[in-house]
Design an enzyme around this catalytic site. Structure first.
Site, mmCIF file in Angstrom:
data_model
loop_
_atom_site.group_PDB
_atom_site.id
_atom_site.type_symbol
_atom_site.label_atom_id
_atom_site.label_comp_id
_atom_site.label_asym_id
_atom_site.label_seq_id
_atom_site.Cartn_x
_atom_site.Cartn_y
_atom_site.Cartn_z
ATOM 1 N N LYS A 190 0.635 -1.159 -0.050
ATOM 2 C CA LYS A 190 -0.005 -0.022 0.005
ATOM 3 C C LYS A 190 0.929 1.162 -0.008
ATOM 4 O O LYS A 190 1.883 1.465 0.674
ATOM 5 C CB LYS A 190 -0.936 0.204 1.362
ATOM 6 C CG LYS A 190 -1.989 1.170 1.365
ATOM 7 C CD LYS A 190 -2.695 0.695 2.622
ATOM 8 C CE LYS A 190 -3.950 1.793 2.688
ATOM 9 N NZ LYS A 190 -4.882 1.290 4.022
ATOM 10 N N SER A 262 -9.378 1.634 2.882
ATOM 11 C CA SER A 262 -8.524 2.366 2.013
ATOM 12 C C SER A 262 -7.360 1.617 1.312
ATOM 13 O O SER A 262 -6.715 2.008 0.457
ATOM 14 C CB SER A 262 -7.775 3.446 2.723
ATOM 15 O OG SER A 262 -7.027 3.085 3.926
ATOM 16 N N SER A 286 -10.149 -0.641 7.088
ATOM 17 C CA SER A 286 -9.378 -0.465 5.710
ATOM 18 C C SER A 286 -8.744 -1.866 5.183
ATOM 19 O O SER A 286 -8.399 -2.012 4.203
ATOM 20 C CB SER A 286 -8.274 0.649 5.823
ATOM 21 O OG SER A 286 -8.809 2.011 5.982
#
Length: 557
Positions: A190, A262, A286
């Site tokens: 990420k 996310s 997330s």
């Protein structure tokens, strides 16, 4: 003195939020503080407010001095969240990590089938040199280039680095220096984890060209295990949602739908077979949410399990880092490489991860949130089938209920800590560069948080202490419990208390989108939790389902 202090801190909080950039040019008055009281829910007399004026003026000077200090996002506060309740102990003896190696793994006739091989399968192919790490890396880079633009799941391809690491892996393996199942296996992270020489954008326009020239601890550990970093994956800007500066990340099951967030790109890329595994983070859903939208298996570890050094901070007391992969055992393999202290993130505990084949999932004490499963919702049949499958396999399920405390109100923690983490962004006005500007987006949330008094934030953390202790009492008779993934109260409570979870696919909705079920564990109980999730996946086929990748029939919304 108590009331006077509350007035000072409360009014100061209002002033610092309401008059940023011009407060030093205006003298405070009783009328201003009267207005401030309305926001803060206080009711002091004019005389009491008048007594605070001189000290509040001094406070304004204090804010100015403190704001002159260089406070990059990486600097944590001197207060540290402790998820360990009174009376709780965790295992201290470490045993060998053990995963059963698959037998007789062969290259598939259709090379594209490699895209959905598990980590152990890929590892065996690389270890036996049926395929080189370089070939495997080129294969995944090819898929990232082919499908990544459609899914909008990649910020940066680290191709040059990946080829160097793959060739080194091949050289080491041929020399008999095999490091384990991650050696030579491509992965993504990420894009809030820093990587040397490559951009770390945090998914946000103000930082889209940012380079933090160091490897985050998680990245470093995966590379030390022989991993090959091939991509930085998308995240919703500053770790909210699936909208980033370059677009909206898509679910490969239906590209007209977002992948949620996310950890949007990590889940999307893994589900689409563009990566064998990727690293995500969770503050409040997330990992769970994009894993649900994309049908992946995601591990959110215990708070304090994985170092966050080199990771963007949103909430120092709630941020957690974990893997998103094809299966629970894949998550276990990755987690085994990244957990534990690094001497940099002081919140990390030195607790062992004793995952091995000796754990008998049928002997674990298993609870379930009876009231949540009794509710009516669109995919309740999938969740009921999960419970039935476990009962039919010999697992006894015991009903439990979560503590009755105002957990949702405690989510002000993220707002306050996030506003502090991005204080300069807000005060500089550069928050206007973020793509999302609606009332629930970060710019407004960070501004609103400046009106939350320090006293109320600390009171919320005291209630959080009660929540931690009551969860300990709730779970004293279970090793694992099961929750519908939609159960927002469970998601909120356990992110606040720091408990680990594994979310796994368990079917599909009528519209073809995947559903998941959530398995919760004891603090630092990832070994038992992952073993139980692996057991569930051994008796069901859901993690073996993959999207068709035929995007021509769908259009982006």
């Amino acid at each position: 003195m108590k009331n006077r202090t509350i007035a000072i801190l409360g009014a100061a909080c209002f002033v610092s939020g309401a008059f940023v950039g011009r407060v030093s040019d205006n003298k405070l008055t009783v009328n201003i503080l009267q207005d401030a009281q309305k926001v803060l829910g206080l009711n002091f007399t004019d005389a009491q407010l008048d007594s605070t004026l001189s000290e509040l003026e001094e406070m304004k000077e204090t804010y100015t001095i403190l704001r002159e200090q260089d406070l990059p996002n990486s600097v944590p506060p001197a207060l540290m969240f402790n998820p360990v309740p009174a009376g709780f102990t965790f295992e201290t003896k470490k045993t060998a990590f053990e995963v059963q190696r698959p037998a007789q793994v062969k290259l598939p006739r259709k090379r594209e089938d490699l895209a959905f091989y598990s980590i152990p399968q890929l590892a065996e192919l690389v270890r036996t040199q049926q395929i080189s790490s370089e070939e495997l890396t080129k294969f995944y880079l090819g898929r990232l280039k082919k499908y990544g633009p459609t899914l909008e799941c990649v910020t940066t391809l680290t191709e040059e680095l990946a080829m160097q690491q793959a060739r080194q892996a091949d050289k080491d393996i041929k020399a008999g220096k095999y490091k384990g199942m991650l050696h030579g296996i491509p992965f993504g992270v990420k894009d809030l984890l820093s990587t040397r020489k490559y951009k770390t954008t945090w998914g946000a326009m103000p930082y889209k060209d940012q380079v933090i020239d160091e490897d985050a601890t998680v990245v470093q550990r995966l590379q030390e295990a022989g991993g090959v970093l091939v991509a930085k994956t998308t995240l919703g800007a500053l770790a909210m949602g699936d909208v980033w500066y370059g677009g909206k990340t898509r679910s490969p099951w239906d590209i007209s739908k977002g992948s949620s967030g996310s950890s949007a790109g990590s889940a999307s890329a893994v589900a689409a077979g563009l990566l064998p595994y990727a690293i995500g983070t969770e503050t409040l859903g997330s990992i769970v949410s994009p894993s649900t939208a994309c049908g992946t298996t995601g591990l959110r570890p215990t708070f304090g399990r994985v170092s966050r050094h080199g990771a963007m901070a949103l909430s120092w007391s709630m941020d957690k880092i974990g893997p998103i992969a094809r299966s629970a055992e894949d998550c276990a393999i990755v987690f085994n490489a990244i957990y534990g202290p690094d001497g940099k993130d002081q919140s990390v505990y030195d607790a062992p991860f004793n995952y091995n084949t000796g754990i008998n999932p049928k002997k674990l004490r298993v609870g379930y949130l009876e009231d949540d499963f009794a509710k009516e919702y669109g995919f309740a049949a999938n969740d009921k089938a999960t419970l039935d499958a476990l009962r039919n396999a010999g697992v006894e399920l015991v009903p439990i209920s979560l503590p009755n405390l105002p957990a949702r109100q405690l989510t002000m923690t993220i707002s306050v800590e996030g506003a502090a983490a991005f204080d300069e962004l807000t005060r500089s006005g550069r928050d206007s560069l973020l793509v999302q500007q609606h009332k629930n987006a970060w710019p407004n949330a960070f501004r609103s948080a400046r009106f939350i008094p320090a006293v109320e934030y600390l009171q919320a953390q005291r209630v959080r202490t009660l929540l931690v202790q009551q969860m300990h009492e709730t779970l004293k008779d279970v090793d694992v419990y099961i929750s519908p993934s939609f159960a927002s109260n469970n998601l909120v409570v356990t992110n606040l208390t720091g408990h680990p979870c594994v979310v796994v696919p368990n079917g599909f909705q009528k519209n073809g989108m995947p559903t998941t079920i959530t398995f919760m564990g004891q603090l630092f109980g990832e070994a038992e939790l992952l073993s139980f999730a692996k057991f569930y996946q051994s008796i069901t086929p859901h993690e073996e389902q993959h999207p068709s990748m035929d995007f021509g029939k769908k259009k982006k919304s």
